[in-house]
Design an enzyme around this catalytic site. Structure first.
Site, PDB file in Angstrom:
ATOM      1  N   GLU A 195     -34.646 -29.317 -16.078  1.00 43.77           N
ATOM      2  CA  GLU A 195     -33.303 -29.260 -15.497  1.00 43.77           C
ATOM      3  C   GLU A 195     -32.905 -30.532 -14.748  1.00 43.77           C
ATOM      4  O   GLU A 195     -31.738 -30.945 -14.776  1.00 43.77           O
ATOM      5  CB  GLU A 195     -33.190 -28.062 -14.537  1.00 43.77           C
ATOM      6  CG  GLU A 195     -33.067 -26.712 -15.220  1.00 43.77           C
ATOM      7  CD  GLU A 195     -34.405 -26.065 -15.515  1.00 43.77           C
ATOM      8  OE1 GLU A 195     -34.431 -24.852 -15.763  1.00 43.77           O
ATOM      9  OE2 GLU A 195     -35.432 -26.783 -15.505  1.00 43.77           O
ATOM     10  N   GLU A 208     -38.661 -20.016 -17.114  1.00 46.55           N
ATOM     11  CA  GLU A 208     -38.499 -19.198 -15.910  1.00 46.55           C
ATOM     12  C   GLU A 208     -38.714 -17.722 -16.219  1.00 46.55           C
ATOM     13  O   GLU A 208     -39.269 -16.984 -15.398  1.00 46.55           O
ATOM     14  CB  GLU A 208     -37.113 -19.443 -15.310  1.00 46.55           C
ATOM     15  CG  GLU A 208     -37.004 -20.829 -14.678  1.00 46.55           C
ATOM     16  CD  GLU A 208     -35.647 -21.098 -14.064  1.00 46.55           C
ATOM     17  OE1 GLU A 208     -35.586 -21.310 -12.840  1.00 46.55           O
ATOM     18  OE2 GLU A 208     -34.648 -21.098 -14.810  1.00 46.55           O
TER      19      GLU A 208
END
Length: 719
Positions: free
Chosen positions: A140, A118
């Site tokens: 995730e 990210e």
């Protein structure tokens, strides 16, 4: 500058920001990082006029390991507002970096997963080392979470909604450097660190006005927005596809991820970030993500760090292994051993059988070459390490033997005794038995201290677990060697003490038995299977027992009863036993290998549940609630796991949780068989109360053990 971020500005105005948290072996989105990131961006913005561009890299072996899982695991519903604020704060800082008006490049020197990727996504360009150490992705969802640091929002805008969901977000896939380049997750590869930084500087020089695609005038979402006709045919089917993939089981993270991506794609970037934070904070503060993080990260980490390995023994690696028996299990053991670099002697009673066993490796490697996962040269090297034979003399000098013949104790003892004279001094002698006591089999070995159980799971090439079984006379040195060998061949080891069925084989039969009991009570077989899969089991219990074969289940049952009687105990009769016996003896349906079990089979494939089950067992009882059916299966396994812990079969809670998930398919959302008890509504007291309720309705087998009752009274969890 700060203790996490160092600053180096060269004569050309390029600032290299290096992440290096001195308190951790890897950079993570810890409280310190969250606090210091905005201060870093403050400095970059303040010096903007003197800065030509920014390179973000790491001094660690990894680029950035992602979120602080310990921090997230401790979050509860009361922490929702604070968690939202934390996510919003990180994203605000990354957004400021993204809108700096100067080119920002991520120089990815190692793994960039989750929060690490990210950070890279918030940069305008990504250069990665062409190294096996580089892994890129957003995993995730596999931990019950979603990318909440901008990853959901940015990947949807980078790749389009459908591509981002199907290839990256919902799979949780981790990409190698070459794969990341091919898929567009990174923009360049570099041979070494110097070349990587040089490439980053060149890109900065050539792109002084860099902006993200979504910040440029006229930007359109690739593939269209959710209201676009191009997505009408696929997008509405995604919820159903997710539910089908999960077989109706709990799948909150994937469902939330889908919602966040679709809703975010319909609004502007900043609003999409808010949507992402809401869904992510809800998952972080929920119980399921805490369960999965415990069972799929912290417990395996404890095992990998050697929690079950006796201290004081030097590291060990095997060089040559003899696999006795070239059937399905032996062939699989030979493959993973050769792939790990061991020389393998694959022995069977005929050269034809041994050669067929090697053929299993050939087929797997052929598929790997076709898929581009390995090269022809690597294939040849692995196969060159496997020697099929009938000559026991080929075992000479081996420092490991794994017996994998039929589950007959006398046959196993003969096979083991035959090979002993040819082994190197101090060799580890192991049996792959799934149920037979290791202490009894040790009679075949001149020194029982060298003998141990190595219980592999089928298919060996895909199943990560290895259950190491310690006999009464197994030495700590042999156990230490076995743990090291497990790691050497890429397996996650759990260590249990000797007992018939050990931990995994014993506990999984409780799951099967409860399903059989439900069939015997007249519950429709389809409802039994739905109860299992909707509880989160990967396969229905009736399908599982067909795979195992009903005859094997009955053999294990009779061996267990005989062992209990020999020790002076009379085992209680389980209501499943009558169903099992009737299926085998009266109905002639012993399982898949015979083409007839609870399911019908055509050309070896399942063709639906056998319609005759309704006539044989009634199949019209709809009085038992679905939740009772599900919890009978879950509680049966959990209660027996507690009994395994009480009797010393289980050595640790981590072994129980990891073994139940990786070995016998206990639902991942629970975090494992003992974490399921911990997290039950009302805690251990709530679990005890529910167990007593089930015992009153369905039988004394659900009566909670005294140790559990005592823990519930003190509030002591299974840790």
């Amino acid at each position: 500058m700060t203790d996490i971020f160092s600053w180096n500005q060269d004569a050309g105005g390029v600032v290299t920001v290096t992440m290096d948290d001195p308190t951790q072996s890897a950079n993570t989105m810890s409280e310190r990082f969250i606090e210091q990131l905005p201060r870093l961006v403050d400095r970059i913005e303040a010096g903007r006029d003197e800065i030509a561009g920014v390179i973000v890299t790491s001094a660690k072996e990894t680029f950035f390991a992602g979120g602080d899982l310990g921090l997230m695991m401790r979050a509860t519903r009361d922490d929702y507002a604070g968690t939202r604020a934390m996510l919003d704060g990180v994203k605000a800082a990354l957004r400021r970096l993204e809108l700096l008006g100067r080119p920002v490049v991520a120089a990815i020197n190692g793994a960039a997963l989750g929060g690490g990727y990210e950070i890279a996504l918030a940069c305008h360009h990504r250069v990665a080392l062409d190294s096996r150490a580089v892994k890129v992705g957003l995993p995730e969802v596999t931990l019950g979470l979603l990318p909440g640091g901008g990853g959901t929002t940015r990947t949807v805008r980078m790749f389009g909604l459908q591509t981002a969901l199907e290839k990256l977000l919902l799979t949780g896939r981790q990409f190698s450097a070459a794969e990341a380049l091919e898929q567009g997750l990174v923009d360049e590869l570099a041979a070494d660190r110097e070349a990587m930084l040089a490439s980053a500087r060149r890109w900065i020089t050539g792109n002084p006005d860099a902006r993200q695609p979504w910040d440029r005038p006229g930007y359109r979402l690739p593939g269209g927005t959710p209201s676009s006709p191009a997505l009408w045919a696929t997008l509405p089917t995604m919820p159903a596809l997710l539910r089908k993939k999960a077989q109706g089981g709990p799948n909150q993270a994937a469902e939330s991820l889908l919602s966040a991506a679709v809703e975010g794609a319909q609004v502007d970037f900043d609003s999409a970030q808010v949507v992402e934070s809401r869904y992510c904070a809800d998952l972080i503060c929920g119980q399921v993500s805490a369960n999965i993080i415990q069972g799929m990260f912290f417990d395996p980490q404890a095992i990998k760090k050697g929690a079950s390995r006796p201290a004081g023994y030097p590291p060990h690696s095997a060089g040559k292994v003899v696999v006795l028996g070239a059937g399905m299990m032996g062939a699989g053991i030979a493959y993973v051993s050769a792939k790990a670099g061991l020389d393998v002697v694959l022995k069977d009673v005929s050269i034809e059988a041994a050669t067929r066993g090697k053929g299993y490796s050939e087929r797997l490697l052929d598929k790997a070459v076709a898929a581009g996962r390995t090269t022809p040269e690597q294939r040849a090297a692995v196969l060159g390490r496997i020697r099929p034979t009938v000559d026991i003399g080929d075992a000479r000098g081996a420092d490991l033997v794994v017996e994998a013949v039929f589950e007959d104790p006398e046959l196993k003892k003969r096979a083991i005794a035959e090979v002993l004279p040819y082994l190197a001094a101090g060799a580890v002698v192991a049996s792959n038995t799934s149920t037979l006591p290791i202490t009894d089999l040790a009679d075949a070995v001149r020194d029982p201290a060298d003998f141990i159980g190595l219980h592999f799971f089928s298919p060996v090439d895909r199943m990560r677990l290895l259950e190491i079984v310690v006999g009464e006379k197994t030495s700590d040195e042999t156990l230490a060697k076995a743990v090291d060998i497990a790691r050497q061949i890429g397996k996650t080891p759990i260590v249990v003490n000797d007992s018939r069925g050990f931990f995994t084989s014993r506990v999984i039969l409780e799951f099967v038995n409860e399903a059989l009991a439900l069939v015997g009570e007249g519950v429709p077989a389809a409802s039994v299977e739905q109860a299992a899969t909707q509880a989160g089991y990967p396969v229905g219990a009736l399908a599982l027992v067909d795979e195992l074969t009903l005859t094997l289940a009955r053999t294990i049952r009779e061996q267990t009863r005989a062992g209990q009687r020999a020790s002076g105990a009379e085992p209680p009769i389980h209501p499943a036993w009558g169903v099992l016996d009737r299926m085998v003896d009266e109905l002639g349906r012993p399982g898949r290998s015979s083409g007839a079990g609870f399911y019908q089979y055509q050309d070896g494939r399942k063709a639906g549940l056998w319609p005759g089950l309704r006539d044989a067992f009634g199949g019209r009882n709809t009085d038992i609630p679905l939740v009772d059916m599900q919890e009978r299966m879950l509680f049966a396994e959990a209660l027996d796991a507690i009994r395994c812990l009480d009797s010393g079969v289980l050595r640790s809670v981590a072994d129980a949780n990891v073994g139940s998930i990786l070995g016998i398919g206990f639902p991942v959302w629970t975090g494992g068989v003992l974490q399921y008890v911990n997290q039950y509504e009302g805690g251990l007291s709530g679990f005890v109360a529910r167990a007593r309720e089930l015992a009153g309705r369905y039988g004394e087998r659900f009566t909670p053990p005294p140790s559990l009752v005592a823990r519930a009274e003190t509030g002591e969890l299974y840790r």
